[in-house]
Design a protein around this motif. Structure first.
Motif: not given
Length: 484
Positions: A64-65, A67-70
């Motif tokens: 799973k890619n 996201n920005i926050r992660q």
């Protein structure tokens, strides 16, 4: 929706397992020479691998890619947890007798390729510990290059989005997949390290010294196996080799891909590279002339000592061939200023970086032209391409936050009882990830062991902030970050 930490913990666990595997190298070194600290490294490796295994197995899921926050959380988390476990051998080593504060400081300095140290008596330190310090910097160096190429442009930190635009066409045409790029970068990194070690050995270093110094030179890290750093060897040939490879580590690694594909044009046309050599040449020329006129050095003596130490400080490597704090009144301001510059984006160096000075200069020049011709339309350019307003704003914000954090860190160190020179240079060297500071205590002939524990934790935070380009860490302390 709450932030899903599972992919963050999984990636951190994978990287932590690499640290555990790397601990086996100094284990074998100490075992080979009969030093009992091999048990320390083996136990540390086992504990680290056990923890990494738990993190991987409990959070494993379908690909799973992030996201920005992660991505923000993962980047910061990795650069805190890895030093925390990398500190274990320093803490448990019988010969060092370090507290966890000192051990964490040393590990953070290693992985961020800062080069500040609390360890003295390096000549009598176990070879495994010396090798571990070098491995940390070597791993940190390649990690920094990968982060600068793949993560920071995506996070749009301090103008780094400029390089997503700058290199996208070249990368997609040359190497369509990111995995291939990473493999090539790693191969180039290993190649430079191997060539550097071989040349050090030919120049008279022992095999052990050659391997250790090659790792910390290409990583522009600065850890040495001797308290006197390169002053121990007192060799113009060794210093010349080191100077060349410090510079090579400070250039964009993506441009080396072009060279391997026999495309020399981008390397010579890149304005960042030209600015780097222009600033470096100016600093070396000024300091060489000063030593000749004011200190009575011959031209070759001046050039030898100046080129090595100026390159070392400007690139954030932190090696020293002599105590440059004794060079007179002009040397200290010059060294203090160039420590903030750093090298090129996409290299192993830190600091403010050359491209930000370019963007700031072009923005200022455009502003002055607008003042003279209010109705004119003027555009700032970087490498022949327009600089977007978003990039200019990001760079100016970075400069402001860098200056603000430097001032706060220096004042905090002053409150802990450090004198002005020590406090300001310690703040600068931590935030710019340089290594030695200025003054008698933390200068090129000293180390950071005498500082209070609170100062070491503050400087560790400064190293982290500098290495992660400040905003990567600070953004998580904003209320908007944790809102949907």
């Amino acid at each position: 929706m709450l932030l899903d930490f599972r992919p963050i913990v999984f990636v951190t666990g994978v990287l932590l397992s690499m640290i555990a595997i790397a601990m086996l190298v100094p284990t074998m070194v100490d075992l080979y020479v009969g030093n009992q600290d091999w048990q320390v490294f083996l136990l540390s490796s086992g504990f680290t691998m056990f923890t990494a295994g738990l993190m991987i197995l409990t959070t494993r899921q379908e690909s799973k890619n992030l996201n920005i926050r992660q991505a923000f959380v993962m980047t910061t988390m990795v650069w805190i947890i890895l030093p925390a476990f990398s500190a274990l051998p320093f803490l448990a080593a019988n010969a060092l007798n370090l507290s966890y504060t000192d051990a964490f400081f040393e590990a953070m300095s290693g992985l961020t390729t800062t080069g500040s140290t609390v360890v003295s008596g390096l000549e009598s330190a176990p070879p495994g510990i010396l090798m571990w310090r070098s491995i940390l910097q070597w791993m940190g160096g390649v990690g920094i290059v990968v982060m600068a190429i793949s993560i920071l442009p995506m996070l749009q930190i301090g103008g780094m989005q400029l390089f997503r635009m700058e290199f996208s066409d070249r990368i997609e045409k040359a190497l369509p997949r990111a995995a291939q790029i990473g493999t090539w970068i790693f191969g180039i990194y290993i190649g430079l390290s191997g060539i550097c070690a071989y040349l050090f050995w030919l120049a008279g270093m022992s095999t052990f010294d050659a391997i250790n110094h090659a790792m910390t030179t290409v990583a522009t890290g600065g850890f040495s196996t001797h308290d006197a750093s390169f002053g121990y060897f007192d060799s113009a040939q060794i210093e010349a080799i080191t100077t060349i490879f410090m510079i090579l580590g400070s250039l964009p690694f993506l441009l080396y891909l072009q060279l391997l594909r026999k495309d020399w044009k981008p390397f010579f046309e890149d304005t960042q590279v030209r600015w780097f050599f222009g600033i470096l040449g100016t600093a070396v020329g000024l300091m060489t002339g000063y030593l000749m006129v004011q200190q009575g050095y011959t031209f070759f003596e001046s050039l030898r000592h100046t080129s090595f130490n100026v390159v070392s400080i400007m690139t954030g490597t932190g090696f020293a061939s002599t105590d440059y704090s004794l060079w007179g009144a002009f040397a200290m301001p010059l060294f203090f200023l160039i420590m903030f510059i750093g090298g090129c984006a996409g290299s192993t160096t830190c600091g403010i970086k050359i491209f930000r000075f370019q963007v700031l200069f072009e923005t200022a020049r455009t502003q002055m032209r607008s003042l003279l011709q209010p109705n004119g339309v003027f555009i700032s350019y970087y490498n022949g391409k327009p600089i977007s307003e978003q990039v200019s704003t990001s760079v100016m914000a970075f400069f402001f936050m860098f200056a603000a954090i430097f001032a706060l860190l220096a004042m905090a160190l002053g409150l802990l009882g450090m004198d002005f020179v020590t406090a300001t240079s310690a703040a600068g060297t931590a935030l710019a990830n340089v290594g030695p500071g200025l003054g008698e205590m933390i200068g090129p002939s000293g180390n950071f062991s005498q500082l209070p524990d609170a100062a070491k934790w503050l400087l560790s935070l400064g190293m982290l902030l500098g290495r992660l380009e400040i905003f990567t860490v600070l953004i998580m302390f904003t209320s908007h970050f944790w809102k949907d």
